[in-house]
Scaffold this motif. Structure first.
Motif, mmCIF file in Angstrom:
data_model
loop_
_atom_site.group_PDB
_atom_site.id
_atom_site.type_symbol
_atom_site.label_atom_id
_atom_site.label_comp_id
_atom_site.label_asym_id
_atom_site.label_seq_id
_atom_site.Cartn_x
_atom_site.Cartn_y
_atom_site.Cartn_z
ATOM 1 N N PRO A 194 0.559 -1.187 -0.025
ATOM 2 C CA PRO A 194 -0.093 0.013 -0.001
ATOM 3 C C PRO A 194 0.892 1.374 -0.003
ATOM 4 C CG PRO A 194 -0.126 -0.852 2.224
ATOM 5 C CD PRO A 194 0.896 -1.815 1.279
ATOM 6 N N LEU A 195 0.312 2.236 -0.661
ATOM 7 C CA LEU A 195 1.228 3.565 -0.887
ATOM 8 C C LEU A 195 0.522 4.533 0.207
ATOM 9 C CD1 LEU A 195 1.261 4.156 -4.486
ATOM 10 C CD2 LEU A 195 2.898 2.717 -3.104
ATOM 11 N N THR A 196 1.446 5.331 0.881
ATOM 12 C CA THR A 196 0.922 6.327 1.962
ATOM 13 C C THR A 196 0.441 7.603 1.002
ATOM 14 O OG1 THR A 196 2.688 5.604 3.349
ATOM 15 C CG2 THR A 196 1.649 7.720 3.886
ATOM 16 N N PRO A 197 -0.717 7.977 1.243
ATOM 17 C CA PRO A 197 -1.021 9.252 0.604
ATOM 18 C C PRO A 197 -0.433 10.385 0.511
ATOM 19 C CG PRO A 197 -3.151 8.133 1.763
ATOM 20 C CD PRO A 197 -1.704 7.377 2.055
ATOM 21 N N GLY A 198 -0.215 10.993 -0.634
ATOM 22 C CA GLY A 198 0.852 12.259 -0.579
ATOM 23 C C GLY A 198 2.127 11.897 -0.553
ATOM 24 N N MET A 199 2.521 10.685 -0.826
ATOM 25 C CA MET A 199 3.907 10.472 -0.922
ATOM 26 C C MET A 199 4.262 9.810 -2.314
ATOM 27 S SD MET A 199 5.309 10.855 1.952
ATOM 28 C CE MET A 199 6.896 10.017 1.874
ATOM 29 N N GLN A 200 5.597 10.048 -2.693
ATOM 30 C CA GLN A 200 6.129 9.898 -3.944
ATOM 31 C C GLN A 200 6.430 8.613 -4.183
ATOM 32 O OE1 GLN A 200 8.416 12.908 -5.524
ATOM 33 N NE2 GLN A 200 6.582 13.984 -6.606
ATOM 34 N N TYR A 201 6.237 7.694 -5.208
ATOM 35 C CA TYR A 201 6.752 6.476 -5.358
ATOM 36 C C TYR A 201 7.193 6.439 -6.842
ATOM 37 C CZ TYR A 201 4.855 5.360 -0.729
ATOM 38 O OH TYR A 201 4.678 5.284 0.518
ATOM 39 N N ARG A 202 8.279 5.699 -7.194
ATOM 40 C CA ARG A 202 8.685 5.259 -8.402
ATOM 41 C C ARG A 202 8.067 4.273 -9.087
ATOM 42 N NH1 ARG A 202 15.328 4.560 -8.448
ATOM 43 N NH2 ARG A 202 14.764 4.557 -10.734
ATOM 44 N N LEU A 203 7.976 4.545 -10.531
ATOM 45 C CA LEU A 203 7.155 3.579 -11.172
ATOM 46 C C LEU A 203 8.143 3.126 -12.363
ATOM 47 C CD1 LEU A 203 3.542 5.241 -12.046
ATOM 48 C CD2 LEU A 203 3.982 2.934 -10.470
ATOM 49 N N LEU A 204 8.433 1.734 -12.109
ATOM 50 C CA LEU A 204 9.218 0.910 -13.000
ATOM 51 C C LEU A 204 8.599 -0.105 -14.000
ATOM 52 C CD1 LEU A 204 12.100 0.037 -10.319
ATOM 53 C CD2 LEU A 204 11.804 2.144 -11.781
ATOM 54 N N ASN A 205 9.258 -0.178 -15.032
ATOM 55 C CA ASN A 205 8.695 -1.135 -16.055
ATOM 56 C C ASN A 205 8.244 -2.462 -15.365
ATOM 57 O OD1 ASN A 205 7.732 -1.435 -18.760
ATOM 58 N ND2 ASN A 205 9.842 -2.729 -19.164
ATOM 59 N N GLY A 206 7.056 -2.915 -15.726
ATOM 60 C CA GLY A 206 6.856 -4.117 -15.205
ATOM 61 C C GLY A 206 6.104 -4.399 -13.862
ATOM 62 N N ASP A 207 6.130 -2.945 -13.128
ATOM 63 C CA ASP A 207 5.493 -2.939 -11.786
ATOM 64 C C ASP A 207 3.806 -3.154 -12.014
ATOM 65 O OD1 ASP A 207 7.583 -2.287 -10.493
ATOM 66 O OD2 ASP A 207 7.174 0.006 -10.476
ATOM 67 N N SER A 208 3.388 -3.818 -10.816
ATOM 68 C CA SER A 208 1.973 -4.308 -10.660
ATOM 69 C C SER A 208 1.253 -3.201 -10.008
ATOM 70 C CB SER A 208 1.780 -5.575 -10.280
ATOM 71 O OG SER A 208 0.261 -5.788 -9.770
ATOM 72 N N LEU A 209 0.093 -2.540 -10.733
ATOM 73 C CA LEU A 209 -0.703 -1.473 -9.859
ATOM 74 C C LEU A 209 -1.763 -1.943 -9.686
ATOM 75 C CD1 LEU A 209 0.136 1.482 -9.136
ATOM 76 C CD2 LEU A 209 -0.765 2.191 -11.252
ATOM 77 N N ARG A 210 -2.532 -1.503 -8.244
ATOM 78 C CA ARG A 210 -3.889 -2.163 -8.188
ATOM 79 C C ARG A 210 -4.544 -1.081 -7.378
ATOM 80 N NH1 ARG A 210 -3.675 -6.561 -4.289
ATOM 81 N NH2 ARG A 210 -4.164 -5.140 -2.574
ATOM 82 N N PHE A 211 -5.779 -0.844 -7.711
ATOM 83 C CA PHE A 211 -6.698 0.360 -7.086
ATOM 84 C C PHE A 211 -7.720 -0.418 -6.235
ATOM 85 C CE2 PHE A 211 -6.054 3.446 -10.952
ATOM 86 C CZ PHE A 211 -4.795 3.767 -10.510
ATOM 87 N N GLY A 212 -7.770 -0.175 -5.208
ATOM 88 C CA GLY A 212 -8.733 -0.468 -4.130
ATOM 89 C C GLY A 212 -8.052 -1.971 -3.570
ATOM 90 N N GLN A 213 -9.082 -2.495 -2.390
ATOM 91 C CA GLN A 213 -8.328 -3.621 -1.526
ATOM 92 C C GLN A 213 -8.959 -4.947 -2.223
ATOM 93 O OE1 GLN A 213 -9.866 -3.011 2.537
ATOM 94 N NE2 GLN A 213 -8.490 -0.896 2.461
ATOM 95 N N ASP A 214 -9.986 -4.742 -3.112
ATOM 96 C CA ASP A 214 -10.623 -6.113 -3.428
ATOM 97 C C ASP A 214 -10.047 -6.852 -4.700
ATOM 98 O OD1 ASP A 214 -12.496 -5.505 -1.524
ATOM 99 O OD2 ASP A 214 -14.005 -4.285 -2.897
ATOM 100 N N ASN A 215 -8.976 -6.295 -5.105
ATOM 101 C CA ASN A 215 -8.312 -6.878 -6.469
ATOM 102 C C ASN A 215 -8.961 -7.044 -7.785
ATOM 103 O OD1 ASN A 215 -5.863 -7.873 -7.250
ATOM 104 N ND2 ASN A 215 -6.436 -10.168 -6.527
ATOM 105 N N LEU A 216 -10.006 -5.846 -7.856
ATOM 106 C CA LEU A 216 -10.679 -5.789 -8.863
ATOM 107 C C LEU A 216 -10.361 -4.944 -9.948
ATOM 108 C CD1 LEU A 216 -13.928 -5.477 -7.032
ATOM 109 C CD2 LEU A 216 -13.210 -7.434 -8.007
ATOM 110 N N VAL A 217 -9.085 -3.928 -9.616
ATOM 111 C CA VAL A 217 -8.840 -3.084 -10.775
ATOM 112 C C VAL A 217 -7.223 -3.427 -10.758
ATOM 113 C CG1 VAL A 217 -8.698 -0.635 -11.564
ATOM 114 C CG2 VAL A 217 -10.824 -1.651 -10.586
#
Length: 224
Positions: A194-217
């Motif tokens: 999980p990401l901390t709101p307001g903090m920056q994180y690097r996006l690298l090629n091949g990363d997995s990105l999920r929106f929400g907790q239900d693993n739907l998006v």
């Protein structure tokens, strides 16, 4: 009978014998007498009615002598002389106040090359491309006049999990990568973290990105 003589000591006929019938001296017209004895005179004493030698009468200039030169006042000494006016100097144009030095902070100038493209691929195979080097990830608003996000996820399954402004991504030249910031209410997971709101994180090629907790998006990140 003694001879007549001139009694005038300054006369050339002084004490000289004159004719007996002469009543005045033929030279100086002084009345004559029988015998005239010369009266001794004191030294440095001039005869009466006679000016001393080498002395000019008053108010009379000696011969062959020029009259004294009259002094003439120069033009600058006259009472109506005026001092020439000088143009006043504008010292505001001469003196410049000192300005305190304020260094300009260095500004980082990115290289002339463009940032790589960012692409999110949904589990359904749908691709979402970022236009430019930064923008929002979210859903289009139904209210008129509101600009859609740069990565519009409208129409995907379970789109209600995605907020109108779910995240912000920007290319960072100092990190040489895209940076993502969580702005949502349902959260973001990067590689199941999980990401901390307001903090920056690097996006690298091949990363997995999920929106929400239900693993739907779920998305896969591509940086090309």
């Amino acid at each position: 009978m003694p001879a007549n003589r001139c009694p005038n000591p300054s006369c050339e006929y002084f004490n000289r014998a004159l004719p007996n019938n002469a009543k005045v001296c033929p030279w100086c017209s002084t009345p004559v007498g029988n015998v005239v004895s010369a009266t001794p005179q004191a030294p440095n004493q001039q005869p009466p009615n006679q000016q001393p030698p080498n002395q000019q009468p008053p108010n009379q200039q000696p011969p062959n002598q020029q009259p004294p030169v009259q002094y003439q006042r120069p033009a600058t000494d006259q009472s109506n002389y005026q001092v020439p006016q000088q143009t006043p100097v504008d010292y505001s144009t001469v003196y410049q106040p000192r300005v305190s030095y304020q260094p300009t902070p260095p500004v980082y100038t990115p290289p002339s090359q463009r940032a790589p493209a960012l692409k999110l691929i949904h589990t359904t195979g749908r691709e979402f491309n970022l236009v430019g080097e930064g923008g929002y990830i979210g859903r289009r608003s139904q209210s008129p006049g509101i600009a859609p996000p740069e990565i519009d996820l409208t129409g995907i399954p379970s789109e209600g999990i995605v907020s109108r402004r779910h995240a912000r991504v920007d290319w960072d030249w100092s990190q040489n990568s895209y940076m993502i910031v969580d702005m949502s209410t349902n959260g973001i997971y990067l590689n199941n973290n999980p990401l901390t709101p307001g903090m920056q994180y690097r996006l690298l090629n091949g990363d997995s990105l999920r929106f929400g907790q239900d693993n739907l998006v779920n998305f896969t990140v591509y940086v090309v």
